[in-house]
Motif scaffolding. Structure first.
Motif, mmCIF file in Angstrom:
data_model
loop_
_atom_site.group_PDB
_atom_site.id
_atom_site.type_symbol
_atom_site.label_atom_id
_atom_site.label_comp_id
_atom_site.label_asym_id
_atom_site.label_seq_id
_atom_site.Cartn_x
_atom_site.Cartn_y
_atom_site.Cartn_z
ATOM 1 N N ALA A 60 0.841 -1.202 0.000
ATOM 2 C CA ALA A 60 0.000 0.000 0.000
ATOM 3 C C ALA A 60 0.875 1.250 0.000
ATOM 4 O O ALA A 60 0.617 2.206 -0.740
ATOM 5 C CB ALA A 60 -0.936 -0.004 1.202
ATOM 6 N N LEU A 61 1.924 1.252 0.829
ATOM 7 C CA LEU A 61 2.842 2.389 0.836
ATOM 8 C C LEU A 61 3.551 2.517 -0.502
ATOM 9 O O LEU A 61 3.735 3.627 -1.015
ATOM 10 C CB LEU A 61 3.865 2.231 1.963
ATOM 11 N N ALA A 62 3.949 1.391 -1.093
ATOM 12 C CA ALA A 62 4.671 1.428 -2.366
ATOM 13 C C ALA A 62 3.832 2.040 -3.477
ATOM 14 O O ALA A 62 4.356 2.718 -4.374
ATOM 15 C CB ALA A 62 5.101 0.020 -2.758
ATOM 16 N N SER A 63 2.528 1.869 -3.421
ATOM 17 C CA SER A 63 1.657 2.417 -4.461
ATOM 18 C C SER A 63 1.554 3.940 -4.371
ATOM 19 O O SER A 63 1.079 4.583 -5.308
ATOM 20 C CB SER A 63 0.249 1.816 -4.327
ATOM 21 N N ARG A 123 -0.748 5.195 9.677
ATOM 22 C CA ARG A 123 -0.508 4.806 11.080
ATOM 23 C C ARG A 123 0.949 4.398 11.281
ATOM 24 O O ARG A 123 1.588 4.793 12.262
ATOM 25 C CB ARG A 123 -1.438 3.671 11.467
ATOM 26 N N LEU A 124 1.490 3.621 10.344
ATOM 27 C CA LEU A 124 2.879 3.194 10.459
ATOM 28 C C LEU A 124 3.821 4.398 10.432
ATOM 29 O O LEU A 124 4.734 4.511 11.251
ATOM 30 C CB LEU A 124 3.234 2.230 9.325
ATOM 31 N N VAL A 125 3.594 5.307 9.496
ATOM 32 C CA VAL A 125 4.450 6.485 9.380
ATOM 33 C C VAL A 125 4.441 7.287 10.670
ATOM 34 O O VAL A 125 5.491 7.688 11.189
ATOM 35 C CB VAL A 125 4.007 7.356 8.186
ATOM 36 N N ARG A 126 3.275 7.518 11.215
ATOM 37 C CA ARG A 126 3.175 8.326 12.440
ATOM 38 C C ARG A 126 3.790 7.603 13.635
ATOM 39 O O ARG A 126 4.474 8.216 14.466
ATOM 40 C CB ARG A 126 1.721 8.679 12.710
ATOM 41 N N ASP A 127 3.583 6.302 13.733
ATOM 42 C CA ASP A 127 4.155 5.548 14.849
ATOM 43 C C ASP A 127 5.682 5.523 14.776
ATOM 44 O O ASP A 127 6.363 5.636 15.805
ATOM 45 C CB ASP A 127 3.611 4.114 14.859
ATOM 46 N N VAL A 128 6.218 5.346 13.582
ATOM 47 C CA VAL A 128 7.676 5.337 13.425
ATOM 48 C C VAL A 128 8.256 6.696 13.816
ATOM 49 O O VAL A 128 9.264 6.784 14.526
ATOM 50 C CB VAL A 128 8.062 4.984 11.975
ATOM 51 N N ARG A 129 7.626 7.746 13.365
ATOM 52 C CA ARG A 129 8.112 9.084 13.698
ATOM 53 C C ARG A 129 8.134 9.311 15.200
ATOM 54 O O ARG A 129 9.104 9.845 15.746
ATOM 55 C CB ARG A 129 7.229 10.144 13.021
ATOM 56 N N ALA A 143 15.355 14.986 9.304
ATOM 57 C CA ALA A 143 15.386 15.286 10.737
ATOM 58 C C ALA A 143 14.111 15.971 11.210
ATOM 59 O O ALA A 143 13.890 16.084 12.417
ATOM 60 C CB ALA A 143 16.588 16.174 11.068
ATOM 61 N N ALA A 144 13.293 16.456 10.282
ATOM 62 C CA ALA A 144 12.079 17.197 10.651
ATOM 63 C C ALA A 144 10.847 16.549 10.037
ATOM 64 O O ALA A 144 10.154 17.154 9.214
ATOM 65 C CB ALA A 144 12.193 18.653 10.202
ATOM 66 N N PRO A 145 10.538 15.303 10.409
ATOM 67 C CA PRO A 145 9.356 14.653 9.834
ATOM 68 C C PRO A 145 8.091 15.425 10.178
ATOM 69 O O PRO A 145 7.921 15.915 11.296
ATOM 70 C CB PRO A 145 9.357 13.271 10.497
ATOM 71 N N GLY A 146 7.224 15.552 9.177
ATOM 72 C CA GLY A 146 5.999 16.308 9.377
ATOM 73 C C GLY A 146 6.121 17.752 8.955
ATOM 74 O O GLY A 146 5.200 18.532 9.174
ATOM 75 N N SER A 147 7.243 18.106 8.348
ATOM 76 C CA SER A 147 7.439 19.475 7.881
ATOM 77 C C SER A 147 7.854 19.470 6.423
ATOM 78 O O SER A 147 8.549 18.563 5.965
ATOM 79 C CB SER A 147 8.515 20.178 8.709
ATOM 80 N N VAL A 148 7.427 20.495 5.697
ATOM 81 C CA VAL A 148 7.842 20.701 4.316
ATOM 82 C C VAL A 148 8.352 22.126 4.189
ATOM 83 O O VAL A 148 7.724 23.065 4.668
ATOM 84 C CB VAL A 148 6.667 20.461 3.335
ATOM 85 N N LEU A 149 9.516 22.277 3.582
ATOM 86 C CA LEU A 149 10.005 23.597 3.224
ATOM 87 C C LEU A 149 9.495 23.895 1.827
ATOM 88 O O LEU A 149 9.658 23.074 0.910
ATOM 89 C CB LEU A 149 11.529 23.655 3.250
ATOM 90 N N ALA A 150 8.866 25.037 1.642
ATOM 91 C CA ALA A 150 8.265 25.351 0.344
ATOM 92 C C ALA A 150 8.344 26.841 0.086
ATOM 93 O O ALA A 150 8.278 27.651 1.013
ATOM 94 C CB ALA A 150 6.810 24.889 0.287
ATOM 95 N N GLY A 174 8.544 12.102 2.999
ATOM 96 C CA GLY A 174 8.408 11.833 4.429
ATOM 97 C C GLY A 174 7.947 10.419 4.708
ATOM 98 O O GLY A 174 8.410 9.765 5.656
ATOM 99 N N LYS A 175 7.031 9.901 3.895
ATOM 100 C CA LYS A 175 6.539 8.535 4.078
ATOM 101 C C LYS A 175 7.662 7.518 3.849
ATOM 102 O O LYS A 175 7.847 6.587 4.644
ATOM 103 C CB LYS A 175 5.384 8.268 3.113
ATOM 104 N N LEU A 176 8.423 7.713 2.762
ATOM 105 C CA LEU A 176 9.481 6.755 2.439
ATOM 106 C C LEU A 176 10.605 6.809 3.478
ATOM 107 O O LEU A 176 11.200 5.782 3.819
ATOM 108 C CB LEU A 176 10.024 7.031 1.035
ATOM 109 N N THR A 177 10.899 7.996 3.991
ATOM 110 C CA THR A 177 11.923 8.120 5.035
ATOM 111 C C THR A 177 11.518 7.335 6.274
ATOM 112 O O THR A 177 12.331 6.627 6.884
ATOM 113 C CB THR A 177 12.143 9.597 5.396
ATOM 114 N N ALA A 178 10.248 7.439 6.667
ATOM 115 C CA ALA A 178 9.769 6.697 7.838
ATOM 116 C C ALA A 178 9.863 5.196 7.603
ATOM 117 O O ALA A 178 10.298 4.433 8.485
ATOM 118 C CB ALA A 178 8.335 7.102 8.166
ATOM 119 N N LEU A 179 9.466 4.739 6.422
ATOM 120 C CA LEU A 179 9.536 3.312 6.121
ATOM 121 C C LEU A 179 10.982 2.819 6.179
ATOM 122 O O LEU A 179 11.272 1.751 6.739
ATOM 123 C CB LEU A 179 8.937 3.035 4.737
ATOM 124 N N ALA A 180 11.897 3.600 5.603
ATOM 125 C CA ALA A 180 13.301 3.195 5.576
ATOM 126 C C ALA A 180 13.928 3.169 6.964
ATOM 127 O O ALA A 180 14.964 2.525 7.167
ATOM 128 C CB ALA A 180 14.090 4.130 4.663
#
Length: 420
Positions: A18-21, A30-36, A256-263, A282-288
């Protein structure tokens, strides 16, 4: 993360696919937030253990004690402060300085600012002494205080008054869940550390209003074209950090700043695409952080059609992942009738399709990495069910192939790494 923290996470095959898609899913979010959260707690524990005396004496112990007192009254308030994206940049930088043989000292006083912010939000009675920096005291998630006098400042539960001219609240974007952070000193890498992006200085009220308009417009487009991605964006983004004028990049994400985007400030259609793109990083960083997808080194050798410079496998994977999400977003926008969206979809999809064979054939993928890239390829192929009109997709693939051949001509020694 420590081995014990890593071992606490398992990633079921259905969640991995599901994440890969790139498609939003409850399990993936849920996984991303828990890992963070777990990674942040491990990092904060390492900072405390690395402080003089193991953090059990002096000012560091006082700061930690105030945090614990606030948590007893309002765990949610403390959690929001400690898991605020900029807190991660501070924690990583502090840990680096604690173990560096030379260089600037660690900013352990910032732990006091975190504790005071948490105590203020928890609504407890307290008195805590802090040292303002350059005449101001930044309180993460709240804003900053501008004391009348220099020197140490005794902060109490009555010190924070958003109506006081000496108080500058952190700007909250429309919707209430995401901050526009132009105040926190750790909203981007420290000035003494090289970085490809530079945050803007504090914005004027006019600048805040401009961002309000662009943010609202971007979310409206996301909700119109791709409701699931709009919800994912709101759930996974805690702050937006404005980039300085003249920034080449439209957006960036700091591990180092999950949940933030510089734009950078941009029109709503461009900002919506930037948000889709950066949320995927951010999602892929959490998975890795909890799953090894490959064992390749950081040598830049691969062609990436969205960049001119060679990329390491990690960079190629991140780029393909973010662009796969963009291809899906533009396809939905096109089906809704957005002008120019089919052309955007065709080009971005062609770019992803050109590098997926290289990713899938790489000999340094782990079994999990192979499953992940196979699922990415399946998601890309599924876009055939709703193709663009005419020969737009075929034309885009031909254009990308010409770019690949031109790149190989400029980097003949790397041509084997661009083969498809």
């Amino acid at each position: 993360m420590t081995a014990a923290a890593l071992a606490a996470f398992t990633v079921p095959s259905h969640t991995l696919r599901a994440l890969a898609s790139t498609e939003p899913s409850a399990d993936g979010t849920r996984l991303v937030r828990d890992v963070r959260r777990s990674k942040r707690l491990v990092l904060l524990r390492a900072v405390l253990d690395g402080a003089p005396g193991g953090g059990r004496s002096g000012e560091t112990a006082d700061h930690w004690a105030l945090l614990e007192e606030a948590e007893r009254h309002d765990p949610g308030a403390v959690r929001d402060v400690l898991h605020y994206p900029a807190t991660g940049v501070w924690a990583e930088e502090t840990l680096r300085r604690l173990h560096a043989p030379y260089g600037p000292p660690p900013d352990l006083g910032h732990l006091g600012a975190l504790a005071v912010a948490a105590a203020l939000r928890a609504g407890i009675a307290f008195t805590h002494t802090l040292r303002p920096l350059h005449g101001r005291l930044v309180l993460p998630t709240l804003g900053l205080l501008r004391p009348e006098r220099p020197g140490r400042l005794a902060v109490t539960e009555r010190s924070w008054d958003p109506q006081d001219p000496a108080t500058l609240p952190l700007h909250t974007l429309p919707g209430g869940g995401t901050a526009l952070d132009d105040l926190d000193p750790y909203r981007a890498p420290c000035p003494d550390r090289p970085a490809p992006v530079r945050p803007a200085r504090r914005l004027t009220p006019k600048g805040h209003k401009r961002w309000d308009t662009q943010w609202s417009g971007a979310l409206t487009l996301l909700q119109r074209y791709d409701t699931a991605r709009a919800e994912e964006t709101v759930q996974l983004l805690r702050s937006i950090v404005p980039l300085a004028g003249g920034s080449r990049s439209s957006g960036a994400t700091l591990p180092a700043a999950p949940g933030s985007v510089l734009a950078r400030a941009q029109a709503p259609p461009a900002l919506a695409a930037t948000l889709v793109h950066e949320v995927q990083h951010g999602k892929l960083t959490a998975l890795a952080d909890v799953l090894t997808l490959h064992t390749a080194d950081r040598t830049p050798r691969h062609w990436a059609p969205w960049r001119s410079d060679p990329r390491p496998l990690e960079g190629l994977l991140h780029g393909a992942y973010a662009h796969l999400a963009l291809a899906g977003y533009w396809q939905r926008a096109a089906l809704y009738g957005a002008r120019g969206a089919w052309a955007q979809h065709a080009r971005v999809r062609a770019q992803v399709a050109a590098v997926l064979p290289v990713l899938r054939a790489h000999d340094r993928l782990t079994p999990a990495g192979r499953e992940f890239t196979d699922a990415m390829a399946a998601a890309e192929r599924a876009m055939d069910d709703l193709p663009p009109p005419g020969d737009q997709h075929a034309a885009a693939r031909r254009a990308v192939d010409r770019e690949r051949r031109a790149w190989c001509g400029e980097h003949p020694e790397l041509a084997p790494f661009a083969a498809v």
